[in-house]
Write a protein that holds these residues in place. Structure first.
Motif, PDB file in Angstrom:
ATOM      1  N   PRO A 109       0.812  -1.222   0.000  1.00  0.00           N
ATOM      2  CA  PRO A 109       0.000   0.000   0.000  1.00  0.00           C
ATOM      3  C   PRO A 109       0.850   1.278   0.000  1.00  0.00           C
ATOM      4  O   PRO A 109       0.461   2.276  -0.615  1.00  0.00           O
ATOM      5  CB  PRO A 109      -0.805  -0.122   1.311  1.00  0.00           C
ATOM      6  CG  PRO A 109      -0.857  -1.587   1.585  1.00  0.00           C
ATOM      7  CD  PRO A 109       0.463  -2.122   1.124  1.00  0.00           C
ATOM      8  N   LYS A 110       2.011   1.241   0.642  1.00  0.00           N
ATOM      9  CA  LYS A 110       2.891   2.412   0.686  1.00  0.00           C
ATOM     10  C   LYS A 110       3.627   2.601  -0.640  1.00  0.00           C
ATOM     11  O   LYS A 110       3.793   3.728  -1.118  1.00  0.00           O
ATOM     12  CB  LYS A 110       3.915   2.261   1.816  1.00  0.00           C
ATOM     13  CG  LYS A 110       3.305   2.135   3.198  1.00  0.00           C
ATOM     14  CD  LYS A 110       4.389   1.931   4.252  1.00  0.00           C
ATOM     15  CE  LYS A 110       3.775   1.721   5.632  1.00  0.00           C
ATOM     16  NZ  LYS A 110       4.811   1.508   6.679  1.00  0.00           N
ATOM     17  N   LEU A 111       4.083   1.495  -1.221  1.00  0.00           N
ATOM     18  CA  LEU A 111       4.894   1.580  -2.431  1.00  0.00           C
ATOM     19  C   LEU A 111       4.083   2.006  -3.643  1.00  0.00           C
ATOM     20  O   LEU A 111       4.634   2.507  -4.625  1.00  0.00           O
ATOM     21  CB  LEU A 111       5.557   0.228  -2.711  1.00  0.00           C
ATOM     22  CG  LEU A 111       6.514  -0.283  -1.630  1.00  0.00           C
ATOM     23  CD1 LEU A 111       7.103  -1.631  -2.044  1.00  0.00           C
ATOM     24  CD2 LEU A 111       7.628   0.708  -1.332  1.00  0.00           C
ATOM     25  N   LEU A 112       2.772   1.826  -3.595  1.00  0.00           N
ATOM     26  CA  LEU A 112       1.927   2.153  -4.747  1.00  0.00           C
ATOM     27  C   LEU A 112       1.446   3.600  -4.760  1.00  0.00           C
ATOM     28  O   LEU A 112       0.940   4.067  -5.784  1.00  0.00           O
ATOM     29  CB  LEU A 112       0.719   1.208  -4.788  1.00  0.00           C
ATOM     30  CG  LEU A 112       1.050  -0.249  -5.120  1.00  0.00           C
ATOM     31  CD1 LEU A 112      -0.153  -1.141  -4.874  1.00  0.00           C
ATOM     32  CD2 LEU A 112       1.548  -0.390  -6.558  1.00  0.00           C
ATOM     33  N   ILE A 113       1.596   4.310  -3.651  1.00  0.00           N
ATOM     34  CA  ILE A 113       1.110   5.695  -3.608  1.00  0.00           C
ATOM     35  C   ILE A 113       2.210   6.689  -3.266  1.00  0.00           C
ATOM     36  O   ILE A 113       1.950   7.887  -3.149  1.00  0.00           O
ATOM     37  CB  ILE A 113      -0.058   5.860  -2.599  1.00  0.00           C
ATOM     38  CG1 ILE A 113       0.389   5.513  -1.185  1.00  0.00           C
ATOM     39  CG2 ILE A 113      -1.252   5.027  -3.028  1.00  0.00           C
ATOM     40  CD1 ILE A 113      -0.646   5.848  -0.119  1.00  0.00           C
ATOM     41  N   ASN A 114       3.452   6.212  -3.118  1.00  0.00           N
ATOM     42  CA  ASN A 114       4.561   7.106  -2.803  1.00  0.00           C
ATOM     43  C   ASN A 114       5.577   7.124  -3.933  1.00  0.00           C
ATOM     44  O   ASN A 114       5.560   6.268  -4.822  1.00  0.00           O
ATOM     45  CB  ASN A 114       5.249   6.667  -1.499  1.00  0.00           C
ATOM     46  CG  ASN A 114       4.430   7.006  -0.275  1.00  0.00           C
ATOM     47  OD1 ASN A 114       4.286   8.159   0.095  1.00  0.00           O
ATOM     48  ND2 ASN A 114       3.858   5.980   0.358  1.00  0.00           N
ATOM     49  N   THR A 115       6.460   8.102  -3.890  1.00  0.00           N
ATOM     50  CA  THR A 115       7.551   8.164  -4.853  1.00  0.00           C
ATOM     51  C   THR A 115       8.841   7.753  -4.163  1.00  0.00           C
ATOM     52  O   THR A 115       8.947   7.811  -2.940  1.00  0.00           O
ATOM     53  CB  THR A 115       7.713   9.590  -5.409  1.00  0.00           C
ATOM     54  OG1 THR A 115       7.976  10.494  -4.323  1.00  0.00           O
ATOM     55  CG2 THR A 115       6.452  10.029  -6.138  1.00  0.00           C
TER      56      THR A 115
END
Length: 199
Positions: A109-115
């Protein structure tokens, strides 16, 4: 004194979460300013560095994949070799996470919405796990469950890039699925451009 207070503050932060920027700052201070410090201060900074460093696979992945805008924001402070070696290290982290379902469920979930500079290489590593189709399903499941978000597709692009080197037939099947997906069909050209074509 101020050093004791900083140590106590650092410890309280690390008990809740990894202080990525703090670790990077302390690391840089030790590397570039250690010759100007007294042995006592240097020893205290090394203790702080130990407290701040990633302690788990999840924390290590978050730090190396999501910190800064480029690898050099982090790795200029580390003696880890050139850019290709750094990319391979991050790819290896993805490979480790690919067989750790708990870490996957926390990180995706973090890797899909962060850069972050390591998303593409980390995705390549995910594709090298024992169950690449399961990884794809988990990624797509996270995309659809998070609702109306601004997604970053670098992880998925890296995954497809890595998978195309291992299993071209499965890669084509997943691209066909993406074309039929309401969400992924919008970015299909971006995903397709990630694939390594062979003669």
């Amino acid at each position: 004194g101020i050093h004791e207070e900083l140590e106590l503050f650092t410890k309280s932060i690390t008990e809740q979460d990894t202080w990525r920027e703090g670790w990077k700052a302390v690391l840089g201070t030790i590397k570039f300013d250690s010759e100007k410090m007294s042995s006592d201060i240097l020893e205290r900074l090394k203790k702080l560095l130990f407290l701040l460093q990633p302690q788990t696979l999840v924390e290590e992945s978050e730090f190396y994949v999501l910190t800064g805008d480029s690898y050099f924001d982090v790795f200029d402070n580390l003696d880890v070799g050139n850019g290709n070696m750094i990319a391979k290290n991050v790819e290896n982290l993805g490979r480790k996470v690919s067989v750790d379902e708990n870490a996957l469920n926390i990180l995706l979930p973090k890797l899909l919405i962060n850069t972050g500079p390591g998303l593409f290489d980390f995705g390549r590593g995910l594709a090298q796990g024992e169950s690449p189709k399961m990884i794809w399903d988990l990624i797509c499941g996270n995309l659809t469950s998070q609702g109306n978000q601004e997604y970053n597709y670098q992880l998925l692009r890296g995954y497809l890039n890595g998978l195309s080197e291992i299993d071209r037939q499965l890669t084509n099947q997943l691209l066909d699925q993406a074309l039929e997906s309401e969400l992924l069909s919008i970015v299909y050209p971006l995903l397709q451009s990630s694939i390594k074509f062979t003669d």
